[in-house]
Design an enzyme around this catalytic site. Structure first.
Site, PDB file in Angstrom:
ATOM      1  N   ILE A   1       0.828  -1.206   0.000  1.00 56.33           N
ATOM      2  CA  ILE A   1       0.000   0.000   0.000  1.00 56.33           C
ATOM      3  C   ILE A   1       0.864   1.259   0.000  1.00 56.33           C
ATOM      4  CG2 ILE A   1      -1.616   1.348   1.409  1.00 56.33           C
ATOM      5  CD1 ILE A   1      -2.909  -1.318   2.224  1.00 56.33           C
TER       6      ILE A   1
ATOM      7  N   TYR B   1       0.387  -7.320  17.559  1.00 60.93           N
ATOM      8  CA  TYR B   1       0.081  -6.544  16.351  1.00 60.93           C
ATOM      9  C   TYR B   1      -1.173  -5.703  16.557  1.00 60.93           C
ATOM     10  CZ  TYR B   1      -1.307  -5.377  11.598  1.00 60.93           C
ATOM     11  OH  TYR B   1      -1.700  -4.700  10.466  1.00 60.93           O
TER      12      TYR B   1
END
Length: 269
Positions: free
Chosen positions: A21, A172
């Protein structure tokens, strides 16, 4: 009638711009005529990413490369100093750099759990270190590329490095929750966070077996960088929709508590 005037070129920093991205975001912004500062973790990957952007049609004169390993906060500080020196005005900062937490708990030389530092603390430090350039012109924006996984997370206030109980998914998710909360810190610029969708990038295995393309994810990020897109300060966007963040992320006291913790964790050792 819609205006045919092109938007004025701006200066934009995209972290984690060597792949996925981040790279696609840099490509799209360069296509708009913006000066794009590409962050890479090392010189080789940065040179390769820049060459790929030029081959894809980007104007080489609009691309700047900066290098810092986000697992080393001294490199983040040095990179910010170079950017501030060379670019006194920064219109947009895209905090995109991220990695999947490793299977085994891993600590950085700064004494922080790896994914917490790379995914959140480095972004926190970089944003604060670039306060001057980000404040230089009205309308500047900070876009934190977060994740819907923040909804499953909690901040382990007494054990942020998860020494007592570590799981890669929990680590995470905590980093993504922190990034989402950070977008609500009061600042002279407008900050938001965005889940760009589950996309086919290096983080895909954390989510699913298939996802949207990195281009689709980048288009959702770039939309929030566009001055024509009106933003709600501190808001969380799920792809293109304004969406409620996790309830804990909406508490002002949590924002203050997180920033206090982050200040302690990024303090030069």
């Amino acid at each position: 009638m819609p205006s045919s005037v092109s938007p004025a070129p701006r200066t934009v920093l995209v972290t984690g711009a060597t792949s996925g991205i981040g790279w696609e975001t840099a490509r799209l912004l360069a296509g708009r005529g913006d000066t794009v500062i590409l962050h890479a973790p090392d010189q080789a990957s940065g040179d390769q990413a820049r060459a790929r952007l030029v081959a894809a049609g980007a104007n080489a004169s609009q691309l700047r490369l900066v290098v810092a390993d986000f697992a080393r906060l001294d490199e983040v500080r040095a990179m910010a100093a170079r950017i501030a020196d060379q670019h006194p005005v920064l219109d947009v900062l895209v905090n995109n750099a991220a990695l999947a937490a490793p299977e085994r708990r891993t600590m950085t030389t700064d004494g922080n759990e790896l994914s917490l530092q790379v995914n959140f603390l480095a972004a926190y430090l970089l944003t604060h270190e670039l306060a001057g350039p980000l404040s230089a012109r009205p309308g500047s924006r900070v876009v934190n590329v977060s994740s819907s996984m923040h909804r499953t997370a909690s901040i382990s206030w007494n054990d942020p490095h998860r020494a007592k109980r570590y799981s890669r998914l929990a680590a995470y998710a905590q980093s993504q929750l922190a990034l989402t909360i950070f977008a609500r810190e009061q600042a002279p610029w407008t900050s938001v966070s965005v889940h760009p969708g589950v996309c086919d990038t290096g983080l895909l295995p954390l989510y699913a077996h298939e996802g949207d393309s990195a281009v689709q994810g980048a288009e959702r990020v770039v939309r929030l960088c566009d001055p024509a897109t009106e933003l709600v300060p501190g808001a969380y966007y799920d792809r293109t929709a304004l969406s409620p963040a996790a309830p804990v992320a909406l508490e002002d006291r949590t924002v203050r508590r997180l920033c206090k913790l982050a200040d302690q964790l990024v303090a030069a050792k």
